[in-house]
Design a protein around this motif. Structure first.
Motif, PDB file in Angstrom:
ATOM      1  N   LEU A 173       0.836  -1.209   0.000  1.00 49.13           N
ATOM      2  CA  LEU A 173       0.000   0.000   0.000  1.00 49.13           C
ATOM      3  C   LEU A 173       0.870   1.258   0.000  1.00 49.13           C
ATOM      4  CD1 LEU A 173      -2.793  -0.914   2.587  1.00 49.13           C
ATOM      5  CD2 LEU A 173      -2.958  -0.891   0.090  1.00 49.13           C
ATOM      6  N   VAL A 174       1.913   1.249   0.820  1.00 49.11           N
ATOM      7  CA  VAL A 174       2.825   2.396   0.868  1.00 49.11           C
ATOM      8  C   VAL A 174       3.528   2.562  -0.478  1.00 49.11           C
ATOM      9  CG1 VAL A 174       4.902   3.337   1.955  1.00 49.11           C
ATOM     10  CG2 VAL A 174       3.129   2.285   3.372  1.00 49.11           C
ATOM     11  N   GLN A 175       3.997   1.459  -1.050  1.00 47.77           N
ATOM     12  CA  GLN A 175       4.698   1.517  -2.333  1.00 47.77           C
ATOM     13  C   GLN A 175       3.785   2.051  -3.441  1.00 47.77           C
ATOM     14  OE1 GLN A 175       7.917   1.021  -2.766  1.00 47.77           O
ATOM     15  NE2 GLN A 175       7.725   1.542  -4.914  1.00 47.77           N
ATOM     16  N   ASN A 176       2.525   1.619  -3.468  1.00 48.31           N
ATOM     17  CA  ASN A 176       1.575   2.120  -4.473  1.00 48.31           C
ATOM     18  C   ASN A 176       1.371   3.620  -4.332  1.00 48.31           C
ATOM     19  OD1 ASN A 176       1.256  -0.464  -5.434  1.00 48.31           O
ATOM     20  ND2 ASN A 176      -0.650  -0.832  -4.323  1.00 48.31           N
ATOM     21  N   SER A 177       1.265   4.082  -3.102  1.00 47.57           N
ATOM     22  CA  SER A 177       1.081   5.507  -2.858  1.00 47.57           C
ATOM     23  C   SER A 177       2.316   6.297  -3.301  1.00 47.57           C
ATOM     24  CB  SER A 177       0.801   5.736  -1.374  1.00 47.57           C
ATOM     25  OG  SER A 177       0.578   7.076  -1.111  1.00 47.57           O
ATOM     26  N   VAL A 178       3.504   5.778  -3.001  1.00 51.77           N
ATOM     27  CA  VAL A 178       4.743   6.451  -3.378  1.00 51.77           C
ATOM     28  C   VAL A 178       4.871   6.513  -4.901  1.00 51.77           C
ATOM     29  CG1 VAL A 178       7.263   6.263  -3.313  1.00 51.77           C
ATOM     30  CG2 VAL A 178       5.932   5.930  -1.225  1.00 51.77           C
ATOM     31  N   GLU A 179       4.584   5.402  -5.574  1.00 49.64           N
ATOM     32  CA  GLU A 179       4.668   5.384  -7.042  1.00 49.64           C
ATOM     33  C   GLU A 179       3.703   6.383  -7.663  1.00 49.64           C
ATOM     34  OE1 GLU A 179       3.993   1.302  -8.023  1.00 49.64           O
ATOM     35  OE2 GLU A 179       6.033   0.711  -7.453  1.00 49.64           O
ATOM     36  N   ARG A 180       2.531   6.509  -7.086  1.00 48.85           N
ATOM     37  CA  ARG A 180       1.543   7.480  -7.574  1.00 48.85           C
ATOM     38  C   ARG A 180       2.068   8.909  -7.444  1.00 48.85           C
ATOM     39  NH1 ARG A 180      -4.416   7.914  -4.831  1.00 48.85           N
ATOM     40  NH2 ARG A 180      -4.880  10.006  -5.545  1.00 48.85           N
ATOM     41  N   LEU A 181       2.733   9.199  -6.324  1.00 47.88           N
ATOM     42  CA  LEU A 181       3.257  10.549  -6.114  1.00 47.88           C
ATOM     43  C   LEU A 181       4.528  10.809  -6.923  1.00 47.88           C
ATOM     44  CD1 LEU A 181       2.725  10.999  -2.284  1.00 47.88           C
ATOM     45  CD2 LEU A 181       1.430  12.055  -4.139  1.00 47.88           C
ATOM     46  N   GLU A 182       5.328   9.768  -7.164  1.00 44.82           N
ATOM     47  CA  GLU A 182       6.573   9.956  -7.922  1.00 44.82           C
ATOM     48  C   GLU A 182       6.311  10.372  -9.359  1.00 44.82           C
ATOM     49  OE1 GLU A 182       8.833   6.355  -7.447  1.00 44.82           O
ATOM     50  OE2 GLU A 182       9.986   7.199  -5.793  1.00 44.82           O
TER      51      GLU A 182
END
Length: 154
Positions: free
Chosen positions: A46-55
């Motif tokens: 979940l954290v990784q998906n959120s980070v990828e979305r923001l990157e």
């Protein structure tokens, strides 16, 4: 008269159950299905998906380390600014000459406050957006225009 019960194994090794002659028990689920994924791994996703979305919007976040810890560190004093009344959900550590900037999300406090996976995904994304906003010195709404809308996936 012979007993129908087989003798107990006396050899080395763990004793395992073989109920009713059906053989050894196998895993409950194969490794490919979500049931076999641990809660910590699912939270990390979940954290990784959120980070990828923001990157995609903020490429400079590629240089930031995003960490998931189970619980915040125990600190008896109020020097960290969090206070003894509340439990932090995340934190931001500024970059130094030795380490890049770090954003930490605490898994257990977030899991306790959410009931479903969708609610957890929304909450994790809001925490990540808030920490990124603090790191960049911006408002959360400027980091992610959909901040606070209740949408978890992009």
């Amino acid at each position: 008269m012979d007993s129908p019960v087989p003798p107990l194994p006396t050899g080395p090794g763990p004793r395992r159950r073989d109920r009713h002659g059906r053989g050894m028990r196998g895993p409950v689920a194969p490794p490919q299905v979500p049931l076999s994924t641990s809660r910590a791994a699912a939270f990390g996703d979940l954290v990784q998906n959120s980070v990828e979305r923001l990157e995609r919007r903020w490429p400079q976040l590629a240089e930031v380390d995003f960490l998931v810890l189970d619980v915040p560190p125990a600190g008896g004093d109020d020097s960290d600014g969090w206070g003894s009344e509340s439990v932090p959900l995340g934190g931001m550590i500024a970059a130094t000459s030795a380490h890049p900037a770090r954003i930490v999300i605490y898994r257990r406090p977030v899991e306790i406050r959410t009931k479903s996976r969708d609610e957890r995904a929304m909450f994790v994304h809001e925490i990540v957006v808030e920490q990124v906003a603090e790191l960049l010195g911006l408002s959360p709404e400027s980091v992610d225009p959909r901040y606070g809308d209740g949408e978890a996936d992009g």
